[in-house]
Design a protein around this motif. Structure first.
Motif, PDB file in Angstrom:
ATOM      1  N   CYS A  68       0.865  -1.176   0.000  1.00 32.86           N
ATOM      2  CA  CYS A  68       0.000   0.000   0.000  1.00 32.86           C
ATOM      3  C   CYS A  68       0.909   1.235   0.000  1.00 32.86           C
ATOM      4  O   CYS A  68       1.848   1.319   0.789  1.00 32.86           O
ATOM      5  N   THR A 110       0.331   4.065   1.026  1.00 30.80           N
ATOM      6  CA  THR A 110       0.081   4.946   2.168  1.00 30.80           C
ATOM      7  C   THR A 110       0.629   4.359   3.468  1.00 30.80           C
ATOM      8  O   THR A 110       1.317   5.034   4.221  1.00 30.80           O
ATOM      9  N   CYS A 111       0.331   3.064   3.726  1.00 29.07           N
ATOM     10  CA  CYS A 111       0.738   2.489   5.022  1.00 29.07           C
ATOM     11  C   CYS A 111       1.783   1.381   4.874  1.00 29.07           C
ATOM     12  O   CYS A 111       2.295   0.880   5.852  1.00 29.07           O
ATOM     13  N   CYS A 134      -4.809   0.268   0.472  1.00 30.90           N
ATOM     14  CA  CYS A 134      -5.323  -0.974   1.035  1.00 30.90           C
ATOM     15  C   CYS A 134      -6.692  -0.736   1.698  1.00 30.90           C
ATOM     16  O   CYS A 134      -7.066   0.403   1.947  1.00 30.90           O
ATOM     17  N   CYS A 146      -6.657   1.683   4.769  1.00 26.32           N
ATOM     18  CA  CYS A 146      -6.479   3.099   4.419  1.00 26.32           C
ATOM     19  C   CYS A 146      -7.720   3.657   3.726  1.00 26.32           C
ATOM     20  O   CYS A 146      -8.024   4.838   3.846  1.00 26.32           O
TER      21      CYS A 146
HETATM   22 ZN   LIG Z   1      -2.764   1.136   3.535  1.00 28.96          ZN
END
Ligand SMILES: [Zn+2]
Length: 202
Positions: A61, A63-64, A73, A76
């Motif tokens: 992902c 972002t994370c 994901c 998120c």
């Molecule tokens: Zn994520």
């Protein structure tokens, strides 16, 4: 008459490959190989295909850094997640452990390891720059450091605390009660729930 001293090439090749997996020593690799040799072809194919699917379809992902087949994901993307909290974990499996407690509604950030000079792993080998960038973008009010309660996990938490505290963000650590030296991954839900509820500012 010659007695074969080595297993057939495909067999020794599989033993060698399995031996590379974490926690699989030469003996286990042999045992697994002979188990696979006797396995029905359909099941062996399903296993091989599952391994390939993970390599072909799983990404991180953006972002994370959780493993996912869609970016961002599901966590998120999730509506109703508390975007002011970020829980920092070592590995994607730790997210599963924490999600099972149903105690935490915030977001995550996966480091993909811990600082471990003995293994040659420094801050640059982990997703630490990415975490700081995310925090500097604003909106996060609490960072929960959920690295494992062992030497490397504690040292990594202290390192992150030093970097995050100056940003004016509250930094908490899971409460004691998790057995020292244990992996989050193996903590039972009740213990992990208590550790989350009792998290303390550091
Ligand atoms: Zn994520």
């Amino acid at each position: 008459m010659t007695i074969p001293s080595l297993p057939a090439e495909p067999v020794s090749r599989l033993i060698e490959e399995l031996n590379k997996l974490p926690g699989i020593g030469p003996k286990s690799a042999q045992r697994l190989t002979y188990f696979l040799v006797r396995m029905p072809e359909k099941e062996a194919r399903a296993l091989a295909e599952a391994i390939l699917a993970v390599k072909e379809k799983i990404i991180l992902c953006s972002t994370c850094y959780n493993i996912t087949d869609s970016d961002p994901c599901p966590v998120c993307r999730g509506e109703g997640r508390d975007r002011t909290k970020v829980c920092v974990v070592e590995e994607p499996l730790d997210i599963l452990s924490i999600e099972r407690t149903r105690e935490y509604q915030g977001l995550y950030h996966v480091l993909h390891g811990v600082i471990s000079p003995m293994d040659g792993i420094g801050p640059d080998n982990l997703k630490i720059k990415e975490l700081l960038q995310k925090l500097k973008n604003g909106g996060v009010e609490e960072v929960i450091l959920a690295t494992n309660p062992n030497l490397e996990g504690e040292a990594t938490a202290m390192y992150l605390h030093r970097l995050i505290a100056p940003l004016g963000i509250k930094v908490t650590r899971l409460a004691r009660g998790l057995p020292y030296g244990a992996d989050l991954e193996y903590a039972d839900e009740a213990t992990l729930t208590r550790a989350l509820q009792g998290r303390q500012e550091i």
